[in-house]
Motif scaffolding. Structure first.
Motif, mmCIF file in Angstrom:
data_model
loop_
_atom_site.group_PDB
_atom_site.id
_atom_site.type_symbol
_atom_site.label_atom_id
_atom_site.label_comp_id
_atom_site.label_asym_id
_atom_site.label_seq_id
_atom_site.Cartn_x
_atom_site.Cartn_y
_atom_site.Cartn_z
ATOM 1 N N MET A 51 0.838 -1.197 0.000
ATOM 2 C CA MET A 51 0.000 0.000 0.000
ATOM 3 C C MET A 51 0.874 1.249 0.000
ATOM 4 N N ASN A 52 2.015 1.157 0.675
ATOM 5 C CA ASN A 52 2.941 2.299 0.680
ATOM 6 C C ASN A 52 3.583 2.465 -0.692
ATOM 7 N N GLN A 53 3.815 1.324 -1.346
ATOM 8 C CA GLN A 53 4.490 1.346 -2.649
ATOM 9 C C GLN A 53 3.651 2.101 -3.696
ATOM 10 N N SER A 87 12.695 -3.339 10.214
ATOM 11 C CA SER A 87 12.968 -2.087 9.500
ATOM 12 C C SER A 87 12.039 -2.016 8.286
ATOM 13 N N TYR A 88 11.648 -0.790 7.940
ATOM 14 C CA TYR A 88 10.704 -0.594 6.826
ATOM 15 C C TYR A 88 11.408 -0.766 5.488
ATOM 16 N N GLY A 89 10.793 -1.544 4.588
ATOM 17 C CA GLY A 89 11.305 -1.703 3.228
ATOM 18 C C GLY A 89 12.766 -2.112 3.235
ATOM 19 N N LYS A 98 17.018 0.229 11.862
ATOM 20 C CA LYS A 98 15.981 -0.587 12.513
ATOM 21 C C LYS A 98 14.992 0.316 13.244
ATOM 22 N N VAL A 99 13.707 0.113 12.976
ATOM 23 C CA VAL A 99 12.684 0.883 13.695
ATOM 24 C C VAL A 99 12.395 0.198 15.021
ATOM 25 N N LEU A 100 12.552 -1.122 15.030
ATOM 26 C CA LEU A 100 12.443 -1.885 16.287
ATOM 27 C C LEU A 100 13.704 -2.740 16.404
ATOM 28 N N GLY A 154 6.291 5.545 25.097
ATOM 29 C CA GLY A 154 7.547 6.069 24.561
ATOM 30 C C GLY A 154 7.263 7.324 23.769
ATOM 31 N N SER A 155 8.333 8.008 23.421
ATOM 32 C CA SER A 155 8.140 9.270 22.701
ATOM 33 C C SER A 155 7.592 8.993 21.306
ATOM 34 N N THR A 156 7.131 10.031 20.634
ATOM 35 C CA THR A 156 6.618 9.847 19.273
ATOM 36 C C THR A 156 7.745 9.347 18.368
ATOM 37 N N GLY A 157 7.351 8.419 17.515
ATOM 38 C CA GLY A 157 8.336 7.862 16.584
ATOM 39 C C GLY A 157 9.223 6.815 17.210
ATOM 40 N N SER A 158 8.891 6.381 18.422
ATOM 41 C CA SER A 158 9.771 5.399 19.073
ATOM 42 C C SER A 158 9.490 3.976 18.595
ATOM 43 N N GLY A 159 8.394 3.784 17.833
ATOM 44 C CA GLY A 159 8.152 2.466 17.248
ATOM 45 C C GLY A 159 6.982 1.700 17.846
ATOM 46 N N LYS A 160 6.135 2.387 18.616
ATOM 47 C CA LYS A 160 5.024 1.695 19.292
ATOM 48 C C LYS A 160 4.010 1.141 18.284
ATOM 49 N N SER A 161 3.577 2.013 17.336
ATOM 50 C CA SER A 161 2.581 1.554 16.349
ATOM 51 C C SER A 161 3.173 0.447 15.493
ATOM 52 N N THR A 162 4.452 0.617 15.141
ATOM 53 C CA THR A 162 5.100 -0.403 14.313
ATOM 54 C C THR A 162 5.046 -1.740 15.029
ATOM 55 N N LEU A 163 5.312 -1.717 16.332
ATOM 56 C CA LEU A 163 5.326 -2.974 17.098
ATOM 57 C C LEU A 163 3.957 -3.660 17.072
ATOM 58 N N PHE A 222 0.529 -6.982 9.667
ATOM 59 C CA PHE A 222 0.433 -5.938 8.651
ATOM 60 C C PHE A 222 1.809 -5.831 7.988
ATOM 61 N N TYR A 223 2.839 -6.057 8.779
ATOM 62 C CA TYR A 223 4.207 -6.205 8.286
ATOM 63 C C TYR A 223 4.761 -7.483 8.898
ATOM 64 N N ASP A 224 5.782 -8.056 8.254
ATOM 65 C CA ASP A 224 6.445 -9.219 8.856
ATOM 66 C C ASP A 224 7.736 -8.774 9.530
ATOM 67 N N PRO A 245 -7.090 0.576 15.582
ATOM 68 C CA PRO A 245 -5.956 1.360 15.063
ATOM 69 C C PRO A 245 -5.883 2.753 15.665
ATOM 70 N N GLN A 246 -4.712 3.355 15.472
ATOM 71 C CA GLN A 246 -4.483 4.699 16.002
ATOM 72 C C GLN A 246 -5.512 5.682 15.440
ATOM 73 N N LYS A 247 -5.772 5.536 14.135
ATOM 74 C CA LYS A 247 -6.750 6.420 13.511
ATOM 75 C C LYS A 247 -8.008 5.588 13.286
ATOM 76 N N ALA A 266 -0.022 3.702 24.530
ATOM 77 C CA ALA A 266 -0.618 4.914 25.088
ATOM 78 C C ALA A 266 0.413 6.007 25.222
ATOM 79 N N GLN A 267 -0.115 7.214 25.268
ATOM 80 C CA GLN A 267 0.759 8.376 25.490
ATOM 81 C C GLN A 267 0.697 8.769 26.964
ATOM 82 N N ARG A 268 -0.449 8.423 27.586
ATOM 83 C CA ARG A 268 -0.657 8.866 28.967
ATOM 84 C C ARG A 268 -0.303 7.759 29.950
HETATM 85 N N1 LIG Z 1 5.323 3.270 6.507
HETATM 86 C C1 LIG Z 1 6.491 3.659 6.979
HETATM 87 N N2 LIG Z 1 7.576 3.655 6.192
HETATM 88 C C2 LIG Z 1 8.773 4.038 6.650
HETATM 89 N N3 LIG Z 1 8.990 4.449 7.901
HETATM 90 C C3 LIG Z 1 7.953 4.494 8.749
HETATM 91 C C4 LIG Z 1 6.645 4.100 8.324
HETATM 92 N N4 LIG Z 1 5.809 4.236 9.383
HETATM 93 C C5 LIG Z 1 6.549 4.682 10.412
HETATM 94 N N5 LIG Z 1 7.833 4.845 10.043
HETATM 95 C C6 LIG Z 1 8.938 5.275 10.890
HETATM 96 O O1 LIG Z 1 9.086 4.337 11.918
HETATM 97 C C7 LIG Z 1 9.358 4.970 13.142
HETATM 98 C C8 LIG Z 1 8.368 4.490 14.206
HETATM 99 O O2 LIG Z 1 7.101 4.923 13.834
HETATM 100 P P1 LIG Z 1 5.819 4.537 14.684
HETATM 101 O O3 LIG Z 1 4.605 5.040 13.957
HETATM 102 O O4 LIG Z 1 5.877 3.118 15.002
HETATM 103 O O5 LIG Z 1 6.057 5.375 15.998
HETATM 104 P P2 LIG Z 1 5.104 5.601 17.230
HETATM 105 O O6 LIG Z 1 5.918 5.362 18.424
HETATM 106 O O7 LIG Z 1 3.857 4.815 17.068
HETATM 107 O O8 LIG Z 1 4.782 7.135 17.093
HETATM 108 P P3 LIG Z 1 3.478 7.915 17.552
HETATM 109 O O9 LIG Z 1 3.464 7.885 19.049
HETATM 110 O O10 LIG Z 1 3.694 9.293 17.031
HETATM 111 O O11 LIG Z 1 2.323 7.232 16.926
HETATM 112 C C9 LIG Z 1 9.274 6.446 12.898
HETATM 113 O O12 LIG Z 1 10.596 6.946 12.841
HETATM 114 C C10 LIG Z 1 8.611 6.582 11.567
HETATM 115 O O13 LIG Z 1 9.155 7.651 10.852
#
Ligand SMILES: Nc1ncnc2c1ncn2[C@@H]1O[C@H](COP(=O)(O)OP(=O)(O)OP(=O)(O)O)[C@@H](O)[C@H]1O
Length: 702
Positions: free
Chosen positions: A230-232, A465-467, A472-474, A491-500, A507-509, A538-540, A650-652
């Motif tokens: 979908m990203n592609q 890691s993405y693509g 490494k994102v995680l 964790g802070s934004t972008g720390s990889g929570k949603s990815t995990l 959704f990803y392997d 989902p987040q959204k 969570a953020q809180r």
């Molecule tokens: N589809 C994607 N392709 C490439 N990189 C991505 C993609 N989605 C997220 N990332 C990167 O992966 C890292 C982790 O993102 P992720 O969304 O997991 O963070 P998060 O902790 O859930 O952030 P938030 O709290 O803001 O939701 C970020 O650096 C982000 O830029």
């Protein structure tokens, strides 16, 4: 484009029918010029007398004809006619085409001789029989210098005179001939029209079906895509591909059946017919085809590369308009209308410019082709007139030649018109093929296992890691959740929570390590089974158009109303659902735009609960809830879904402080793992977050 025909296998019979109809149409279309020629030559010039084979000859004429003919020819004439006592004349027999043509040849010469003698007032019977061979030889010698058409014309004048002498009404004969030929012409034109209409109907049907199949197939394929694919492809591009691109293919398919198949049939048929009329004019056609080819090659050389660009520009207009339309509130809030307008304007201008260029270039084509067509007509008339003057050609034949030449040129025109669309359709077909060829990177296991439900989830040295990104994102995530546990990720934004959490429903392997669900690697579990066991929020939050009930039943079609109310109750959505006029049957607009962010989140949570999943995954799903609702919701979950293993992002801190295990993520690494109390003592990052967030007010609800 060729691959698109694969989708039409089921329509092979219809395609064959189209081919048959086109042959019929070409036959009729190509026979029209010869009828024109007949009307002009035979009907108008020869007063309806077709050839030297008259319907009847008086006895005296027959004797003369036999007198001037060789013994062999006499036999042919005698075999072709029979004496009618009633009419006292020789009447032509019913002959097959070959015998008729042979008789025509024989009679033409004899009639020509008689015609010349008559003009010179030489009575035939006065020439002694013994001298006849010599006379024939002499005349034949002179005839050699005359073209065939002169002999035919003289013979026809002879037959006309014979008819007059017999008292035949020549005007009536002429009228009959014109009517009969006219009727045949009309019949041919009607049959050609019917064939063409049938071809159009069948072609549109086949093309529409192809469009439908392609849309279904692309849609099915896109649905199998993982987030990576979908990203592609951007969403906008996927939309353009499944609408505009398929439309192009559909349009061109109709044209292929109606034009591309027809044009060569018409051109080849035309060339054959031209050979039959005045082949000495053929060089004109060679010139015409040569000039046409050069014009087309130059034009397409210029225009072709622009077609590819055109499709990409449509993509970008779609992308920008989609972004602007979905982001209107933000654009307004930031007064960015002017900026966005400019951005759209640029994309729009680029598209318009390329479109204009292509269309302008293409619009030169028609006048150019017309010029060539008219030039060819003039050339044919000029050369044909000389031929007519020299008796090599008849006026009708020249007219037929012009018509055949036009048909050949029109066939070229048809091909050139389709050639405008073909490259575009080819680009479109490639774009569709790209979708169909892209297989989801998430593969179904070859030997799927169905583990016994234990509510156990293990992350075993998971890295991701993405693509193709190296970063490494995680990085080396390890944790174990047992049935009923609540695992929290902070964790802070972008720390990889949603990815995990996105890794859990695949959704990803994972890039390294493995995730085990109930002791089985999730890559070995059938995707449907895996996802059926997870209630994912989902987040959204996304809701679909329909009703609240239809949205809640998304994961369990047969859920009872009481189950829906239970879920609504747990998700703390009861108040606002029951306040609605139609309750559970209240309408939900597209994207859930007629409910608030918090209400949407609660309905999304209820939707996940209705499934009665083994695992509940909340990706920052409580962010739009106020503290009180957040606390009540978690309390309800603990009471009523105590056997469900829950993963909460969570953020809180207040949302997760009672979790059995909290993972503190920082730049994809676990920097703290334990309960709230443990982390407050050991983890700096956690302490910082806690101190910045926890107030007495928030804690009061816990
Ligand atoms: N589809 C994607 N392709 C490439 N990189 C991505 C993609 N989605 C997220 N990332 C990167 O992966 C890292 C982790 O993102 P992720 O969304 O997991 O963070 P998060 O902790 O859930 O952030 P938030 O709290 O803001 O939701 C970020 O650096 C982000 O830029």
């Amino acid at each position: 484009m060729v691959r698109m025909f694969r989708f039409m296998k089921k329509n092979v019979i219809w395609i064959l029918i189209i081919f048959g109809l086109l042959l019929g149409q070409a036959y009729c279309d190509l026979s029209l010029p010869s009828y024109t020629s007949k009307i002009v030559d035979t009907g108008l010039q020869q007063k309806g007398v077709e050839d030297a084979v008259a319907d009847s000859f008086r006895v005296e004429t027959m004797q003369n004809l036999l007198y001037v003919s060789t013994e062999k020819n006499q036999k042919t004439i005698e075999d072709g006619y029979t004496y009618s006592k009633k009419k006292d004349m020789y009447v032509v027999k019913d002959l097959d085409t070959e015998s008729h043509d042979h008789l025509n040849d024989v009679l033409s010469k004899a009639e020509m001789m008689l015609y010349i003698m008559e003009k010179r007032n030489i009575p035939v019977q006065m020439i002694p029989q013994v001298q006849m061979p010599q006379v024939r030889k002499e005349i034949n010698k002179r005839l050699k210098d005359y073209p065939d058409t002169m002999i035919t014309q003289a013979a026809i004048l002879f037959v006309q005179q014979e008819y007059k002498a017999q008292g035949v009404d020549l005007d009536q004969k002429q009228n009959d001939y014109l009517w009969n030929t006219g009727k045949k012409m009309i019949l041919m034109a009607v049959v050609a029209m019917i064939c063409s209409i049938l071809v159009a109907l069948i072609a549109s049907r086949i093309a529409a079906e192809l469009g439908k199949d392609l849309r279904n197939k692309t849609y099915e394929t896109v649905l199998t895509y993982s987030a990576k694919e979908m990203n592609q492809f951007s969403t906008a591009s996927l939309i353009t591909r499944s609408t505009n691109d398929i439309q192009q293919i559909q349009l061109v398919m109709t044209m292929i059946f109606r034009v591309v198949l027809y044009a060569p049939i018409l051109a080849i048929g035309g060339i054959i017919k031209v050979q039959q009329t005045g082949s000495y004019l053929s060089w004109i056609l060679i010139v015409a085809v040569g000039v046409l080819s050069v014009v087309m090659v130059i034009l397409f050389g210029v225009v072709m590369p622009k077609f590819k660009i055109l499709q990409k520009l449509i993509d970008s207009v779609n992308l920008i308009s989609r972004e602007i339309l979905t982001g209107i509130p933000v654009i307004r809030a930031f007064s960015a209308e002017k900026f966005e307008e400019k951005r759209f304007d640029k994309a729009n201008q680029d598209l318009t410019k390329t479109n204009l260029f292509v269309n302008r270039a293409m619009s030169c084509m028609m006048p150019l082709m017309m010029l060539i067509m008219n030039g060819i007509s003039v050339l044919i008339v000029y050369s044909g007139a000389h031929g007519i003057d020299a008796g090599k050609l008849q006026v009708g034949d020249m007219m037929a030649f012009i018509q055949y030449a036009m048909q050949i040129i029109i066939a070229f025109l048809m091909i050139s018109t389709i050639a405008i669309f073909l490259p575009r359709a080819n680009v479109s077909a490639n774009r569709i093929n790209e979708i169909l060829d892209t297989k989801s990177s998430i593969k179904e296991p070859e030997h799927p296992q169905t583990p016994e439900k234990q509510g156990k989830l293990v992350f075993d040295h998971v890295s991701f890691s993405y693509g193709h990104a190296k970063e490494k994102v995680l990085d080396d995530i390890n944790f174990t959740a047992h049935q009923g546990d609540t695992i929290a990720l902070i964790g802070s934004t972008g720390s990889g929570k949603s990815t995990l959490v996105n890794l859990i429903p695949r959704f990803y392997d994972v890039t390294e390590g493995s995730i085990l669900m109930d002791d089985v690697d999730i890559r070995n579990i059938d995707l449907k089974t895996l996802r059926d066991r997870i209630g994912f929020v989902p987040q959204k939050s996304v809701l679909f158009s329909g009703t609240i009930a239809s949205n809640l039943r998304f994961g369990k079609k047969d859920a009872l109303e009481s189950e829906l109310w239970d879920a609504i109750d747990m998700a703390q959505a009861e108040d606002f659902v029951s306040e609605k006029e139609h309750g559970m049957d209240s309408h939900i607009a597209q994207g859930g735009s007629n409910v608030s962010g918090g209400q949407k989140q609660r309905l999304a949570i209820a939707r996940a609960i209705v499934k009665h999943p083994e695992f509940l995954v909340f990706d920052d799903s409580f962010s739009a809830l106020d503290f009180a609702t957040d606390a009540r919701l978690r309390k309800a979950l603990k009471e009523k879904a105590s056997d469900v293993t829950t993963i909460i992002v969570a953020q809180r801190i207040s949302t997760i402080m009672h979790a059995d295990q909290i993972l503190v993520l920082d730049h994809g690494k676990v920097v703290g793992q334990g309960t709230h109390e443990q982390l407050m003592k050991t983890c700096d990052v956690y302490q910082q977050i806690a101190q910045s967030q926890l107030s007495q007010e928030e804690l009061a609800y816990e």
